[in-house]
Design an enzyme around this catalytic site. Structure first.
Site, PDB file in Angstrom:
ATOM      1  N   SER A  25       0.869  -1.098   0.048  1.00 54.57           N
ATOM      2  CA  SER A  25      -0.030   0.037  -0.138  1.00 54.57           C
ATOM      3  C   SER A  25       0.991   1.289  -0.026  1.00 54.57           C
ATOM      4  O   SER A  25       2.206   1.206   0.030  1.00 54.57           O
ATOM      5  CB  SER A  25      -1.072  -0.202   1.098  1.00 54.57           C
ATOM      6  OG  SER A  25      -0.378   0.197   2.336  1.00 54.57           O
ATOM      7  N   TYR A  58      -3.192   0.730  -2.951  1.00 54.46           N
ATOM      8  CA  TYR A  58      -4.233   1.023  -2.132  1.00 54.46           C
ATOM      9  C   TYR A  58      -3.990   2.024  -1.191  1.00 54.46           C
ATOM     10  O   TYR A  58      -2.757   1.945  -0.515  1.00 54.46           O
ATOM     11  CB  TYR A  58      -5.172  -0.104  -1.647  1.00 54.46           C
ATOM     12  CG  TYR A  58      -4.453  -0.992  -0.840  1.00 54.46           C
ATOM     13  CD1 TYR A  58      -4.741  -0.537   0.785  1.00 54.46           C
ATOM     14  CD2 TYR A  58      -3.821  -1.953  -1.167  1.00 54.46           C
ATOM     15  CE1 TYR A  58      -3.987  -1.463   1.659  1.00 54.46           C
ATOM     16  CE2 TYR A  58      -2.830  -2.786  -0.168  1.00 54.46           C
ATOM     17  CZ  TYR A  58      -3.227  -2.672   1.326  1.00 54.46           C
ATOM     18  OH  TYR A  58      -2.449  -3.169   2.012  1.00 54.46           O
TER      19      TYR A  58
END
Length: 127
Positions: A25, A58
């Site tokens: 991430s 993300y």
């Protein structure tokens, strides 16, 4: 028909950390996320201005006001601390919605503080 349009953009963010051993991430200062209407776990594209790399991952929210921009996991291989990146989120819009959609865009200074909020992105904008 749906069109995929840029929904939010963090322009000229400076990478503050790269943590290869994290699961994955990008960690982004949550105050910046709020300004561009990006959410935790939202998919983003990251473009590295220093080496041309483009990656997708993300979002994990970071401490508000910290200026943190940390690439985690495999994404850390694509940046170095100090690299300047552009972070973009996208949304799906109907053809009619797409005609009037205005993305939220922020430009950051070298410490990742919001320097400017742009109402829209004009062609041939140079910062």
């Amino acid at each position: 028909m749906f069109r995929t349009m840029m929904n939010g953009k963090i322009h000229r963010a400076t990478v503050t950390e790269a943590n290869l051993n994290y699961v994955g991430s990008i960690t982004i200062d949550s105050a910046i996320l709020e300004a561009v209407d990006m959410l935790p776990n939202e998919k983003v594209q990251i473009v590295n201005n220093n080496n041309g790399a483009r990656i997708e991952t993300y979002i994990i929210p970071g401490e508000p006001g910290s200026g943190v921009i940390c690439l985690n996991g495999a994404a850390a291989r694509h940046v170095q601390v100090g690299d300047v990146v552009i972070i973009m989120s996208y949304g799906m819009f109907t053809a009619e919605e797409a005609k009037t959609h205005e993305p939220k865009i922020v430009v950051l200074d070298e410490k990742n503080h919001i320097e400017m909020i742009l109402p829209e992105e004009k062609a041939h904008t140079t910062l």
